[in-house]
Design a protein around this motif. Structure first.
Motif, PDB file in Angstrom:
ATOM      1  N   ILE A   1       2.289   6.514 -13.799  1.00 54.69           N
ATOM      2  CA  ILE A   1       2.296   6.808 -12.365  1.00 54.69           C
ATOM      3  C   ILE A   1       3.577   7.569 -12.023  1.00 54.69           C
ATOM      4  CG2 ILE A   1       2.253   5.802 -10.045  1.00 54.69           C
ATOM      5  CD1 ILE A   1       0.824   3.364 -11.221  1.00 54.69           C
ATOM      6  N   LYS A   2       3.433   8.663 -11.255  1.00 55.50           N
ATOM      7  CA  LYS A   2       4.607   9.445 -10.844  1.00 55.50           C
ATOM      8  C   LYS A   2       5.552   8.573 -10.025  1.00 55.50           C
ATOM      9  CE  LYS A   2       2.435  14.015 -10.526  1.00 55.50           C
ATOM     10  NZ  LYS A   2       1.976  15.051  -9.589  1.00 55.50           N
TER      11      LYS A   2
ATOM     12  N   GLU B   1      -0.515  -1.561 -11.815  1.00 57.50           N
ATOM     13  CA  GLU B   1      -0.246  -1.479 -13.251  1.00 57.50           C
ATOM     14  C   GLU B   1      -0.435  -0.024 -13.680  1.00 57.50           C
ATOM     15  OE1 GLU B   1      -3.061  -3.871 -15.414  1.00 57.50           O
ATOM     16  OE2 GLU B   1      -4.804  -2.728 -14.718  1.00 57.50           O
ATOM     17  N   GLU B   2       0.278   0.363 -14.747  1.00 56.84           N
ATOM     18  CA  GLU B   2       0.105   1.712 -15.279  1.00 56.84           C
ATOM     19  C   GLU B   2      -0.055   1.643 -16.797  1.00 56.84           C
ATOM     20  OE1 GLU B   2       4.822   2.559 -14.605  1.00 56.84           O
ATOM     21  OE2 GLU B   2       3.567   4.312 -14.941  1.00 56.84           O
ATOM     22  N   ALA B   3      -0.619   2.737 -17.335  1.00 59.01           N
ATOM     23  CA  ALA B   3      -0.848   2.867 -18.787  1.00 59.01           C
ATOM     24  C   ALA B   3      -1.815   1.811 -19.333  1.00 59.01           C
ATOM     25  CB  ALA B   3       0.476   2.831 -19.550  1.00 59.01           C
ATOM     26  N   ARG B   4      -2.572   1.189 -18.442  1.00 60.75           N
ATOM     27  CA  ARG B   4      -3.604   0.242 -18.902  1.00 60.75           C
ATOM     28  C   ARG B   4      -4.496  -0.136 -17.722  1.00 60.75           C
ATOM     29  NH1 ARG B   4       0.915  -2.918 -18.061  1.00 60.75           N
ATOM     30  NH2 ARG B   4       0.623  -4.805 -16.806  1.00 60.75           N
ATOM     31  N   HIS B   5      -5.653  -0.732 -18.036  1.00 56.76           N
ATOM     32  CA  HIS B   5      -6.527  -1.321 -17.025  1.00 56.76           C
ATOM     33  C   HIS B   5      -6.796  -2.772 -17.437  1.00 56.76           C
ATOM     34  CE1 HIS B   5      -7.388   2.408 -14.926  1.00 56.76           C
ATOM     35  NE2 HIS B   5      -7.865   2.974 -16.016  1.00 56.76           N
ATOM     36  N   THR B   6      -6.359  -3.713 -16.616  1.00 60.58           N
ATOM     37  CA  THR B   6      -6.667  -5.115 -16.910  1.00 60.58           C
ATOM     38  C   THR B   6      -8.082  -5.387 -16.423  1.00 60.58           C
ATOM     39  OG1 THR B   6      -4.337  -5.691 -16.617  1.00 60.58           O
ATOM     40  CG2 THR B   6      -5.919  -7.512 -16.599  1.00 60.58           C
ATOM     41  N   GLU B   7      -8.994  -5.416 -17.381  1.00 59.70           N
ATOM     42  CA  GLU B   7     -10.417  -5.452 -17.058  1.00 59.70           C
ATOM     43  C   GLU B   7     -10.793  -6.644 -16.175  1.00 59.70           C
ATOM     44  OE1 GLU B   7     -14.081  -5.565 -19.913  1.00 59.70           O
ATOM     45  OE2 GLU B   7     -12.950  -3.726 -20.290  1.00 59.70           O
TER      46      GLU B   7
ATOM     47  N   GLY C   1      -6.723   4.599 -10.249  1.00 64.69           N
ATOM     48  CA  GLY C   1      -6.023   5.884 -10.146  1.00 64.69           C
ATOM     49  C   GLY C   1      -4.950   5.837  -9.077  1.00 64.69           C
ATOM     50  N   ALA C   2      -3.723   6.212  -9.464  1.00 63.02           N
ATOM     51  CA  ALA C   2      -2.603   6.132  -8.515  1.00 63.02           C
ATOM     52  C   ALA C   2      -1.995   7.510  -8.263  1.00 63.02           C
ATOM     53  CB  ALA C   2      -1.547   5.163  -9.027  1.00 63.02           C
ATOM     54  N   GLY C   3      -2.881   8.463  -7.962  1.00 57.81           N
ATOM     55  CA  GLY C   3      -2.420   9.779  -7.517  1.00 57.81           C
ATOM     56  C   GLY C   3      -2.356   9.804  -6.002  1.00 57.81           C
ATOM     57  N   GLU C   4      -2.426  10.978  -5.427  1.00 59.96           N
ATOM     58  CA  GLU C   4      -2.328  11.139  -3.971  1.00 59.96           C
ATOM     59  C   GLU C   4      -3.409  10.342  -3.236  1.00 59.96           C
ATOM     60  OE1 GLU C   4      -1.091  12.269  -0.241  1.00 59.96           O
ATOM     61  OE2 GLU C   4      -0.010  12.595  -2.110  1.00 59.96           O
ATOM     62  N   SER C   5      -4.664  10.444  -3.694  1.00 57.71           N
ATOM     63  CA  SER C   5      -5.743   9.762  -2.968  1.00 57.71           C
ATOM     64  C   SER C   5      -5.685   8.250  -3.189  1.00 57.71           C
ATOM     65  CB  SER C   5      -7.113  10.321  -3.364  1.00 57.71           C
ATOM     66  OG  SER C   5      -7.476   9.931  -4.668  1.00 57.71           O
TER      67      SER C   5
END
Length: 463
Positions: A53-54, A69-75, A26-30
Motif C-alpha cells: 500500500i502506498k 493488511e498489505e501483501a496478503r489476504h486473510t481469507e 484493494g487500497a488504492g484511491e477508490s
C-alpha cells in the motif's frame, strides 16, 4: 431502483444498519476513499490489499483508525464480511473473489457505495472507450463556470466516496470505467454520457465484446424518464446495441451526419444544440480543442451541461477556454522544427486512430505496451496516410511489426522512453511530429499512463 436516491447526506439507509462488517479489497484511491466513507458511516471496516500500500494511503487509513493488511489476504476475515467492496483493478478470475461470490456475499463497487450517501446531490456520469476523461473534465469546467457547487471524481483524480465523506457537493461529475460499472446495483445518474464503444479491455471480458458492451450500457440501467442519456449516433456499436436495452431515460444523441430534432449535431462547421424548445449554435472554429474527436466530446459535454441548467453563454465560454488535459494530445515542445505530442492516455487502438486523424504533418508514431487483444487492422489506412516511421516501446512488439511492416518503411524497437524519443528524433525532419500514442496499456515498462507520459516529456526535454 431508487432505494437511496433521496437520502439526506450523512444518514445511513435503514437497509444497511444490519451490515456491520465491510471488507474492502484493494487500497488504492477508490478502496481508501470507500474505507473513509464507511468508517464515517459506522461500519466495521477491514481493508485488505494483496500488494504493498502506498504511504499516502496507509497514512490515511491509520489516521482514521481503519484496520488494514498489505501483501496478503486473510481469507477468514474477508469471507466473514457482510458486504465486499472490490477495487476496479481486481478481476473476477481472482481466486478470493470467486470464493466471496460462491459464499453469496454481496460485492459492490466504490461508485455504488458512494451513491448511497450522496443525499440529494445530482450526478453526471460519463463512460466510454475513448474521450471520457476529456468529456468529464470539459463538463466539470462548464459546471464551474456556471457557478455550480461541484466536484470531478471517479476514474479521474479523487474517488467519489472520499469526496462524499470529506467535502460533499451538490453536483458530482463522475468518470466511470467499465470495471467500476460492473459492480453497481442501484447507482442512478441524473445525466449519463456514453461517448463511444470500441474494443478495449477484452482480456477482462473473456474476449467477448458483448460483455464489454453490456457493461458500458449499465450506466443507464437504473435511469428513469426524468433522467437523460446522451450517446453518439455515429458510433456503430452504440447505435446497433441501444435497442437491446430497456432504457427508460430521455435520449439525447450527438451526430455529425444529420440534423436532429433534439440533441447536438454539426452542420456547416457549426455545432447546433437543441434542448427542448431552446437552440444554441457555435462555430467549431471557436472551440479551443481541435480535432474531430474533440468535436464529439464538445457536443456531449454541452448537452450534459445544458441538462443541469448551465446557461448557453457559460457553455460557449467553456468551449473557448478549455485546455487540453495532461497526457491527452498534450503539446510538449518543438525542437528544431519537430513538434512533440504526449498522448500517453491513448491505451487502445481507437484512441490512437483519433490521434492520427488529427495529425496534419508527417508523423513518427511511438506505439506499444501491454496488448489487451488489439486488432491493428483498423489503423492501417490511417498509418499509411500519416506515418513515416514507427518506434515501438514495449516488451512484446511482435504484433505491431506484423501489422505495419509492409506499409511503414522504418520500425524500430526500444526499451525505455529515453530510447524511444531519441530514435523518433532521428527519424524526424523539420516540420514533422513525434506522437506518443501507444494504443496499449502501460504497465510493462511503466507504473501507469501518467508515468509513461511524464517519462516521455522528460526524455524530450533531455534532447
Amino acid at each position: 431502483m431508487q432505494a437511496f436516491a433521496n437520502i439526506p447526506a450523512g444518514k445511513v439507509p435503514d437497509t444497511h444498519n444490519s451490515l456491520k462488517k465491510l471488507v474492502i479489497l484493494g487500497a488504492g484511491e477508490s478502496g481508501v476513499g470507500a474505507a473513509l466513507l464507511a468508517k464515517q458511516k459506522g461500519y466495521d471496516v477491514f481493508v485488505s490489499d494483496g500488494g504493498s500500500i502506498k504511504e499516502v494511503y496507509k497514512s490515511a487509513l491509520q489516521q482514521s483508525s481503519i484496520v488494514f493488511e498489505e501483501a496478503r489476504h486473510t481469507e477468514s476475515k474477508v469471507l466473514a464480511a457482510d458486504e465486499v467492496i472490490k477495487s476496479p483493478g481486481i478481476t473476477e478470475k481472482n481466486e478470493l473473489v470467486k470464493k466471496v461470490r460462491s459464499k453469496g456475499i454481496p460485492v459492490i463497487s466504490e461508485i455504488e457505495f458512494a451513491y448511497r450517501y450522496k443525499g440529494n446531490s445530482k450526478i453526471i456520469a460519463i463512460t466510454g472507450s475513448n474521450g471520457k476523461t476529456t468529456t468529464t473534465a470539459l463538463i466539470y469546467h462548464m459546471c464551474q463556470l456556471g457557478g455550480k457547487d461541484c466536484a470531478m471524481v471517479g476514474n479521474i483524480g479523487y474517488s467519489f466516496a472520499k469526496q462524499v465523506a470529506e467535502d460533499p457537493k451538490a453536483l458530482y461529475v463522475v468518470e466511470i470505467s467499465s470495471f467500476q460499472l460492473d459492480d453497481i446495483k442501484t447507482f442512478r445518474p441524473n445525466v449519463a454520457v456514453l461517448t463511444n464503444i470500441t474494443e478495449d479491455h477484452l482480456d477482462r471480458y473473456d474476449y467477448n465484446i458483448q460483455n464489454y458492451i453490456d457493461s458500458k450500457f449499465s450506466i443507464a440501467k437504473n435511469q428513469q424518464a426524468e433522467d437523460v442519456f446522451i450517446y453518439c449516433l455515429d458510433d456503430e456499436t452504440t447505435r446497433k446495441s441501444i435497442k437491446k436495452y430497456n432504457i427508460k431515460s430521455t435520449l439525447y444523441p450527438i451526430t455529425m451526419s444529420k440534423e436532429l430534432p433534439q440533441g447536438a449535431y454539426l452542420a456547416n462547421a457549426k455545432m447546433h444544440l437543441k434542448w427542448k424548445s431552446e437552440e444554441m449554435q457555435m462555430s467549431i472554429d471557436d472551440f479551443k480543442m481541435k480535432g474531430k474527436h474533440n468535436q464529439y466530446n464538445s457536443m456531449a459535454a454541452s448537452l450534459a451541461a445544458t441538462a443541469v441548467d448551465i446557461r448557453k453563454e457559460k457553455i460557449r465560454e467553456a468551449l473557448q477556454t478549455f485546455e487540453t488535459l495532461a497526457h491527452r494530445m498534450e503539446p510538449v515542445v518543438t525542437i528544431k522544427g519537430v513538434e512533440f505530442i504526449n498522448d500517453s492516455k491513448a491505451t487502445n487502438v481507437n484512441s490512437t486512430w483519433f490521434a492520427l486523424e488529427s495529425m496534419e504533418k508527417p508523423t513518427i508514431l511511438i506505439l506499444g505496451g501491454v496488448d489487451k487483444g488489439n486488432d491493428y487492422a483498423a489503423m492501417k489506412e490511417m498509418v499509411t496516410e500519416k506515418v513515416k516511421a514507427i518506434v515501438c516501446m514495449g516488451i512484446d512488439n511482435r504484433k505491431i511489426h506484423e501489422a505495419f511492416e509492409d506499409i511503414v518503411p522504418s520500425i524500430v524497437d526500444t526499451a525505455t522512453a529515453e530510447e524511444a524519443v531519441q530514435a523518433a528524433f532521428q527519424f524526424a525532419a523539420k516540420g514533422d511530429v513525434v506522437l506518443l500514442s501507444p494504443a496499449c496499456a502501460s504497465f510493462d515498462l511503466f507504473k501507469n499512463y501518467e508515468d509513461r507520459g511524464n517519462q516521455f516529456k522528460q526524455a524530450v526535454k533531455n534532447l
